[in-house]
Design a protein around this motif. Structure first.
Motif, short mmCIF file in Angstrom:
data_model
loop_
_atom_site.label_atom_id
_atom_site.label_comp_id
_atom_site.label_asym_id
_atom_site.label_seq_id
_atom_site.Cartn_x
_atom_site.Cartn_y
_atom_site.Cartn_z
N ILE A 246 0.80 -1.21 0.00
CA ILE A 246 0.00 0.00 0.00
C ILE A 246 0.84 1.27 0.00
O ILE A 246 0.50 2.26 -0.66
CB ILE A 246 -0.98 -0.01 1.20
N THR A 247 1.98 1.27 0.70
CA THR A 247 2.81 2.48 0.78
C THR A 247 3.48 2.80 -0.55
O THR A 247 3.93 3.93 -0.76
CB THR A 247 3.88 2.32 1.87
N GLU A 248 3.57 1.81 -1.44
CA GLU A 248 4.11 2.06 -2.78
C GLU A 248 3.09 2.71 -3.69
O GLU A 248 3.45 3.43 -4.62
CB GLU A 248 4.50 0.72 -3.42
N LEU A 249 1.83 2.42 -3.42
CA LEU A 249 0.79 2.78 -4.37
C LEU A 249 0.14 4.13 -4.08
O LEU A 249 -0.26 4.83 -5.00
CB LEU A 249 -0.29 1.69 -4.39
N VAL A 250 0.00 4.47 -2.80
CA VAL A 250 -0.64 5.75 -2.45
C VAL A 250 0.12 6.40 -1.30
O VAL A 250 0.82 5.73 -0.54
CB VAL A 250 -2.12 5.56 -2.05
N ARG A 251 -0.05 7.69 -1.17
CA ARG A 251 0.55 8.43 -0.06
C ARG A 251 -0.47 9.45 0.43
O ARG A 251 -1.39 9.85 -0.30
CB ARG A 251 1.82 9.14 -0.51
N GLU A 252 -0.32 9.86 1.67
CA GLU A 252 -1.24 10.84 2.25
C GLU A 252 -1.19 12.15 1.48
O GLU A 252 -0.12 12.63 1.11
CB GLU A 252 -0.89 11.07 3.72
N GLY A 253 -2.36 12.70 1.21
CA GLY A 253 -2.46 13.94 0.45
C GLY A 253 -2.61 13.73 -1.04
O GLY A 253 -2.92 14.68 -1.77
N GLN A 254 -2.41 12.51 -1.51
CA GLN A 254 -2.50 12.24 -2.94
C GLN A 254 -3.94 12.29 -3.42
O GLN A 254 -4.86 11.85 -2.73
CB GLN A 254 -1.92 10.85 -3.22
N GLU A 255 -4.17 12.82 -4.61
CA GLU A 255 -5.49 12.87 -5.21
C GLU A 255 -5.63 11.73 -6.21
O GLU A 255 -4.76 11.56 -7.08
CB GLU A 255 -5.74 14.22 -5.88
N ILE A 256 -6.69 10.95 -6.09
CA ILE A 256 -6.89 9.80 -6.96
C ILE A 256 -8.35 9.70 -7.39
O ILE A 256 -9.25 10.20 -6.72
CB ILE A 256 -6.49 8.47 -6.27
N LEU A 257 -8.55 9.06 -8.54
CA LEU A 257 -9.90 8.84 -9.06
C LEU A 257 -10.38 7.48 -8.56
O LEU A 257 -9.71 6.46 -8.76
CB LEU A 257 -9.88 8.87 -10.59
N VAL A 258 -11.52 7.46 -7.88
CA VAL A 258 -12.01 6.22 -7.27
C VAL A 258 -13.50 6.05 -7.58
O VAL A 258 -14.20 7.02 -7.88
CB VAL A 258 -11.81 6.22 -5.74
N GLN A 259 -13.95 4.81 -7.47
CA GLN A 259 -15.35 4.48 -7.69
C GLN A 259 -15.89 3.73 -6.48
O GLN A 259 -15.18 2.89 -5.91
CB GLN A 259 -15.52 3.63 -8.95
N VAL A 260 -17.11 4.02 -6.08
CA VAL A 260 -17.72 3.34 -4.94
C VAL A 260 -18.24 1.97 -5.38
O VAL A 260 -19.00 1.87 -6.35
CB VAL A 260 -18.87 4.17 -4.35
N VAL A 261 -17.81 0.92 -4.69
CA VAL A 261 -18.29 -0.43 -4.99
C VAL A 261 -19.20 -0.97 -3.89
O VAL A 261 -19.86 -1.99 -4.06
CB VAL A 261 -17.11 -1.41 -5.21
N LYS A 262 -19.23 -0.30 -2.74
CA LYS A 262 -20.11 -0.72 -1.65
C LYS A 262 -20.53 0.51 -0.87
O LYS A 262 -19.71 1.34 -0.47
CB LYS A 262 -19.39 -1.71 -0.73
N ASP A 263 -21.84 0.64 -0.67
CA ASP A 263 -22.36 1.78 0.08
C ASP A 263 -21.89 1.74 1.53
O ASP A 263 -21.54 0.67 2.04
CB ASP A 263 -23.89 1.76 0.07
N PRO A 264 -21.88 2.89 2.23
CA PRO A 264 -21.61 2.86 3.67
C PRO A 264 -22.62 1.95 4.35
O PRO A 264 -23.83 2.04 4.11
CB PRO A 264 -21.80 4.32 4.10
N LEU A 265 -22.14 1.04 5.19
CA LEU A 265 -23.01 0.08 5.87
C LEU A 265 -22.80 0.20 7.37
O LEU A 265 -21.70 -0.02 7.86
CB LEU A 265 -22.70 -1.35 5.42
N GLY A 266 -23.85 0.58 8.09
CA GLY A 266 -23.74 0.71 9.54
C GLY A 266 -22.72 1.77 9.90
O GLY A 266 -22.82 2.93 9.49
N THR A 267 -21.71 1.36 10.66
CA THR A 267 -20.67 2.30 11.09
C THR A 267 -19.49 2.34 10.12
O THR A 267 -18.54 3.08 10.35
CB THR A 267 -20.15 1.89 12.48
N LYS A 268 -19.54 1.56 9.07
CA LYS A 268 -18.43 1.49 8.11
C LYS A 268 -18.64 2.47 6.97
O LYS A 268 -19.76 2.69 6.52
CB LYS A 268 -18.31 0.07 7.55
N GLY A 269 -17.53 3.04 6.51
CA GLY A 269 -17.60 3.94 5.37
C GLY A 269 -17.74 3.18 4.07
O GLY A 269 -17.75 1.94 4.04
N ALA A 270 -17.84 3.91 2.98
CA ALA A 270 -17.98 3.29 1.66
C ALA A 270 -16.71 2.53 1.30
O ALA A 270 -15.62 2.84 1.78
CB ALA A 270 -18.27 4.35 0.61
N ARG A 271 -16.85 1.50 0.46
CA ARG A 271 -15.71 0.75 -0.06
C ARG A 271 -15.40 1.26 -1.46
O ARG A 271 -16.31 1.45 -2.28
CB ARG A 271 -16.03 -0.75 -0.08
#
Length: 516
Positions: free
Chosen positions: A118-143
């Motif tokens: 994971i540390t090779e692929l992304v870093r804090e502050g980085q802007e990336i294009l993402v798609q939601v594959v799972k809605d927020p469920l209960g106390t969990k955020g979106a996937r």
């Protein structure tokens, strides 16, 4: 390039169905999938809380967790969304950082191949294009995933892939080869990867090419918006529920789509003319005064789908308990006594339960870990027959499931893919009285709690002349009747008079002790 599995389960929900019923109001849209006159699935979309699956966002990485091989991404929602390393397209992520070089943190997949961490692929502050594959469920955020997929009527476009696949639900080998040839020939012009959806079976070559052109234009538009959008904002929103139904759900077995809103009906006809021309003649406006869901008994089915107990025709019943960790389903013979012997009675009840369970999973949209406790069967042949019946009943479910053989304890363990909230979570909230436990304390338990609270206060505060206890009516009644002797003993022990006052608005577990 990273490739996706050649299947359209993630985006395609086409299934055998007779009718689709739509109830539309300004704040809520409900869609019922009815097969052979029986409600099988219900989809609900509210104006205040639309589903997020399929939406594309420009996100910002706010936290990287090497220990979890995951990152949290801000996409503008209340809670940060979750992005696992397996959902990151490695080559795109590396290029977005700007180097593409390894930092030494590399895992092996067991075949000597390098797997980025994971540390090779992304870093804090980085802007990336993402798609939601799972809605927020209960106390969990979106996937999230960076493997963006864009569905159209016949195809699913995979911008980050070069794969060409055909839905596993298209079984004719000649048709599969024809579709692959058409897409492969056009891919050299359009680029990217494509999956032919179930609805693409029998589609003309020109229609497939038109879909590819449409997807290319849409992807170019998404990329352009992403370049100028601020982090934490949406750059592409999936279609509203009504249009998604026409895109994803309709098939050759759909006899008609009935909608009770004229405005929505007209909008659906315009959409069908452009994208699903074969459906225009099957979209009907329902003008009746009686609500369409009442006409088909859908409201009653919805009410029953929120109950724990599901009655079987034979007299047996299911008990369905949904918790955050898992869902458990217990089968009982109930009033069914059979006609031959106990083993045969149990076997027939379990067979009927297998069919009912498959329907309830779809209707209630139950996902995650599911444990089924069939009634114990002595015969191995009967156990296998029930297991096969469950597997066959689940074949009609569009959500991917994995079912394990009957365990040594007589349990069937399974998982069902969950991308949105269950029906219960959409329509209900935890009980304010029991806080979702499903039980409340007895009046006797609350009485003893009050006794302890009175003792604590008597020791803590000196000079108190009287205690006033405010509590629910049944608690006060118990104090003044069955527990009256205990109250008198407590008054003598602490030397303070105790008065009780019933509060009709207090739930049983609520009480207050007032110092006078």
């Amino acid at each position: 390039m990273s490739e996706r599995p050649i299947d359209d389960d993630s985006a395609d929900a086409t299934r055998t169905s007779e009718e689709i019923l739509m109830n539309v109001t300004p704040r809520e849209t409900r869609v019922a999938i009815v097969e052979n006159g029986v409600l099988q699935e219900i989809y609900i979309e509210r104006a205040r809380k639309r589903g997020l699956v399929g939406n594309v966002y420009k996100g910002r990485v706010v936290r990287v967790l090497p220990g979890m091989e995951a990152a949290f991404v801000d996409i503008g929602l209340e809670r940060a969304a979750f992005l696992h390393v397996s959902d990151i397209q490695a080559c795109v992520a590396l290029d977005s950082i700007g180097n593409g070089h390894s930092n030494g943190n590399v895992h092996s997949n067991g075949h000597g191949e390098r797997t980025p961490v994971i540390t090779e692929l992304v870093r804090e502050g980085q802007e990336i294009l993402v798609q939601v594959v799972k809605d927020p469920l209960g106390t969990k955020g979106a996937r999230l995933t960076t493997h963006v997929t864009i569905p159209s009527r016949f195809l699913v476009y995979l911008p980050g892939s070069d794969a060409v696949g055909v839905s596993v639900k298209i079984e004719d080998e000649a048709e599969r080869n024809r579709l692959k040839d058409v897409i492969s020939a056009a891919r050299s012009e359009f680029g990217g990867g494509y999956i032919v959806r179930t609805a693409g079976e029998g589609a003309e070559d020109d229609a497939l090419r038109a879909d590819m052109e449409f997807l290319q234009r849409l992807w170019a538009s998404i990329q352009e918006k992403a370049r100028t959008a601020r982090a934490g904002s949406i750059v592409h929103e999936d279609l509203p529920l009504v249009q998604r139904v026409l895109r994803d759900f309709v098939g050759g077995s759909v006899e008609k789509v009935r909608v009770d809103s004229r405005e929505t009906w007209e909008r659906m006809l315009r959409f069908a003319e452009l994208y699903v021309p074969g459906m225009q003649g099957r979209i009907e406006h329902y003008p009746g005064e009686r609500p369409i869901f009442d006409l088909y008994g859908i409201e009653d089915e919805l009410a029953r789908a929120l109950e724990k107990r599901v009655q079987l025709k034979s007299g047996g019943y299911l008990i369905i308990d949904q918790t955050e960790a898992m869902t458990t389903i217990d089968i009982n013979t109930g009033g069914y006594v059979g006609h031959r012997n106990l083993e045969e009675t149990i076997f027939k009840t379990n067979l009927e339960a297998a069919q009912a369970i498959a329907r309830q999973l779809r209707l209630r949209n139950l996902g995650g870990i599911i444990i089924i406790d069939f009634i114990d069967m002595q015969s191995e042949e009967h156990r296998q027959a029930v297991f096969k019946a469950l597997e066959k009943a689940l074949e009609r479910d569009h959500a991917k499931s994995n079912v394990c053989e009957v365990s040594a304890l007589g349990l069937v363990e399974m998982t069902r893919k969950r991308t949105r909230e269950s029906l219960e979570h959409v329509l209900c909230e935890p009980c304010p009285v029991c806080s979702g436990r499903g039980t409340i304390k007895t009046a006797e338990t609350v009485c003893y709690e009050i006794f302890r609270e009175l003792l604590r206060n008597a020791r803590q505060y000196e000079g108190v002349r009287q205690f006033l206890v405010l509590a629910a009516q049944d608690v006060v009644d118990l104090m003044l009747e069955e527990e009256s002797a205990s109250v008198a003993e407590l008054e003598a022990f602490i030397g303070v008079t105790i008065r009780f006052q019933a509060e009709v608005l207090y739930p049983r577990e609520q009480y207050d002790v007032v110092l006078m």
